[in-house]
Design a protein around this motif. Structure first.
Motif, PDB file in Angstrom:
ATOM      1  N   ARG A   1       0.812  -1.226   0.000  1.00 54.12           N
ATOM      2  CA  ARG A   1       0.000   0.000   0.000  1.00 54.12           C
ATOM      3  C   ARG A   1       0.840   1.268   0.000  1.00 54.12           C
ATOM      4  O   ARG A   1       0.295   2.369  -0.045  1.00 54.12           O
ATOM      5  CB  ARG A   1      -0.928  -0.011   1.205  1.00 54.12           C
ATOM      6  N   LEU A   2       2.167   1.128   0.056  1.00 53.74           N
ATOM      7  CA  LEU A   2       3.032   2.299   0.146  1.00 53.74           C
ATOM      8  C   LEU A   2       3.401   2.898  -1.207  1.00 53.74           C
ATOM      9  O   LEU A   2       3.989   3.964  -1.253  1.00 53.74           O
ATOM     10  CB  LEU A   2       4.319   1.957   0.913  1.00 53.74           C
ATOM     11  N   GLY A   3       3.107   2.223  -2.290  1.00 56.07           N
ATOM     12  CA  GLY A   3       3.494   2.731  -3.606  1.00 56.07           C
ATOM     13  C   GLY A   3       4.924   2.332  -3.922  1.00 56.07           C
ATOM     14  O   GLY A   3       5.426   1.321  -3.449  1.00 56.07           O
ATOM     15  N   VAL A   4       5.607   3.173  -4.696  1.00 55.66           N
ATOM     16  CA  VAL A   4       6.971   2.879  -5.125  1.00 55.66           C
ATOM     17  C   VAL A   4       7.938   3.195  -3.993  1.00 55.66           C
ATOM     18  O   VAL A   4       7.918   4.283  -3.428  1.00 55.66           O
ATOM     19  CB  VAL A   4       7.339   3.714  -6.376  1.00 55.66           C
ATOM     20  N   LEU A   5       8.792   2.221  -3.677  1.00 55.20           N
ATOM     21  CA  LEU A   5       9.830   2.392  -2.666  1.00 55.20           C
ATOM     22  C   LEU A   5      11.168   2.482  -3.394  1.00 55.20           C
ATOM     23  O   LEU A   5      11.515   1.592  -4.166  1.00 55.20           O
ATOM     24  CB  LEU A   5       9.842   1.210  -1.696  1.00 55.20           C
TER      25      LEU A   5
ATOM     26  N   ARG B   1       6.298   6.935  -1.977  1.00 53.50           N
ATOM     27  CA  ARG B   1       5.405   7.844  -2.679  1.00 53.50           C
ATOM     28  C   ARG B   1       4.148   7.104  -3.091  1.00 53.50           C
ATOM     29  O   ARG B   1       4.155   6.282  -3.996  1.00 53.50           O
ATOM     30  CB  ARG B   1       6.051   8.428  -3.914  1.00 53.50           C
ATOM     31  N   GLN B   2       3.073   7.396  -2.386  1.00 55.76           N
ATOM     32  CA  GLN B   2       1.776   6.848  -2.764  1.00 55.76           C
ATOM     33  C   GLN B   2       1.187   7.744  -3.845  1.00 55.76           C
ATOM     34  O   GLN B   2       1.521   8.925  -3.940  1.00 55.76           O
ATOM     35  CB  GLN B   2       0.852   6.806  -1.550  1.00 55.76           C
ATOM     36  N   ASP B   3       0.305   7.186  -4.652  1.00 55.74           N
ATOM     37  CA  ASP B   3      -0.321   7.950  -5.728  1.00 55.74           C
ATOM     38  C   ASP B   3      -0.929   9.243  -5.200  1.00 55.74           C
ATOM     39  O   ASP B   3      -1.681   9.229  -4.228  1.00 55.74           O
ATOM     40  CB  ASP B   3      -1.415   7.123  -6.414  1.00 55.74           C
ATOM     41  N   GLY B   4      -0.592  10.349  -5.852  1.00 53.23           N
ATOM     42  CA  GLY B   4      -1.192  11.629  -5.502  1.00 53.23           C
ATOM     43  C   GLY B   4      -0.710  12.246  -4.207  1.00 53.23           C
ATOM     44  O   GLY B   4      -1.274  13.229  -3.748  1.00 53.23           O
ATOM     45  N   ARG B   5       0.328  11.689  -3.607  1.00 49.69           N
ATOM     46  CA  ARG B   5       0.824  12.220  -2.329  1.00 49.69           C
ATOM     47  C   ARG B   5       2.267  12.651  -2.468  1.00 49.69           C
ATOM     48  O   ARG B   5       2.969  12.265  -3.387  1.00 49.69           O
ATOM     49  CB  ARG B   5       0.720  11.163  -1.237  1.00 49.69           C
ATOM     50  N   ARG B   6       2.706  13.440  -1.507  1.00 52.25           N
ATOM     51  CA  ARG B   6       4.087  13.886  -1.479  1.00 52.25           C
ATOM     52  C   ARG B   6       5.011  12.738  -1.096  1.00 52.25           C
ATOM     53  O   ARG B   6       4.597  11.780  -0.466  1.00 52.25           O
ATOM     54  CB  ARG B   6       4.234  15.028  -0.482  1.00 52.25           C
TER      55      ARG B   6
ATOM     56  N   ASP C   1      21.562   0.528  -4.502  1.00 50.17           N
ATOM     57  CA  ASP C   1      22.252   1.794  -4.680  1.00 50.17           C
ATOM     58  C   ASP C   1      21.218   2.905  -4.785  1.00 50.17           C
ATOM     59  O   ASP C   1      20.026   2.648  -4.939  1.00 50.17           O
ATOM     60  CB  ASP C   1      23.191   1.775  -5.884  1.00 50.17           C
ATOM     61  N   GLU C   2      21.678   4.140  -4.669  1.00 50.34           N
ATOM     62  CA  GLU C   2      20.764   5.277  -4.664  1.00 50.34           C
ATOM     63  C   GLU C   2      19.965   5.337  -5.963  1.00 50.34           C
ATOM     64  O   GLU C   2      20.509   5.156  -7.048  1.00 50.34           O
ATOM     65  CB  GLU C   2      21.538   6.563  -4.434  1.00 50.34           C
ATOM     66  N   GLY C   3      18.671   5.549  -5.819  1.00 53.64           N
ATOM     67  CA  GLY C   3      17.775   5.635  -6.961  1.00 53.64           C
ATOM     68  C   GLY C   3      17.132   4.316  -7.350  1.00 53.64           C
ATOM     69  O   GLY C   3      16.154   4.292  -8.083  1.00 53.64           O
ATOM     70  N   ARG C   4      17.654   3.203  -6.844  1.00 50.79           N
ATOM     71  CA  ARG C   4      17.145   1.873  -7.188  1.00 50.79           C
ATOM     72  C   ARG C   4      15.794   1.629  -6.520  1.00 50.79           C
ATOM     73  O   ARG C   4      15.610   1.918  -5.353  1.00 50.79           O
ATOM     74  CB  ARG C   4      18.135   0.813  -6.731  1.00 50.79           C
ATOM     75  N   ILE C   5      14.843   1.083  -7.267  1.00 52.98           N
ATOM     76  CA  ILE C   5      13.575   0.664  -6.680  1.00 52.98           C
ATOM     77  C   ILE C   5      13.844  -0.600  -5.864  1.00 52.98           C
ATOM     78  O   ILE C   5      14.569  -1.491  -6.311  1.00 52.98           O
ATOM     79  CB  ILE C   5      12.510   0.421  -7.763  1.00 52.98           C
ATOM     80  N   VAL C   6      13.294  -0.638  -4.653  1.00 48.20           N
ATOM     81  CA  VAL C   6      13.570  -1.748  -3.743  1.00 48.20           C
ATOM     82  C   VAL C   6      12.280  -2.405  -3.271  1.00 48.20           C
ATOM     83  O   VAL C   6      11.197  -1.819  -3.321  1.00 48.20           O
ATOM     84  CB  VAL C   6      14.387  -1.278  -2.514  1.00 48.20           C
TER      85      VAL C   6
END
Length: 116
Positions: free
Chosen positions: A10-14, A49-54, A70-75
């Motif tokens: 439920r957290l969106g993209v990590l 970052r959840q949809d539509g949120r900061r 590494d930095e920037g990698r989706i985890v």
């Protein structure tokens, strides 16, 4: 200390914001924090970052050094738990996970600015 399991779906993209670092328990001696079994604890700063949120940044502790992050990698974060804590006037939430692994096939964010 109250622990709360977190549904990471439920957290969106990590995404990794700061690559894994050993968690220091004593800054004077640079002693690395260890879990109950004596294994070193590492921290990874992750953007949520959840949809539509900061975007929010949380620091997640994990036993052992996460590999391939590494930095920037989706985890992917497995077994995430939030802990409510208080010490005197201070209080907050800390996070711990069973594992943090890279999502293969998901590119890291570009480290260079610009475009077009």
């Amino acid at each position: 200390m109250q622990s709360i399991p977190v549904d990471t779906a439920r957290l969106g993209v990590l995404r990794c914001a700061i690559a894994p670092e050993a968690k220091i328990s004593n800054f004077e001696t640079q002693e690395v924090k260890r879990d109950r079994d004596g294994n070193p604890v590492w921290t990874v700063a992750v953007t949520v970052r959840q949809d539509g949120r900061r975007i929010s940044v949380i620091e997640i502790a994990v036993t052992g050094q996460p590999k391939g992050i590494d930095e920037g990698r989706i985890v992917k974060v497995t077994g995430l738990t939030a802990f409510m804590w208080s010490m005197g006037d201070r209080h907050g939430v800390s996070f711990r996970a069973d594992a943090i692994t890279p999502v293969h096939g998901a590119p890291a964010a570009s480290k260079t600015g610009g475009g077009a």
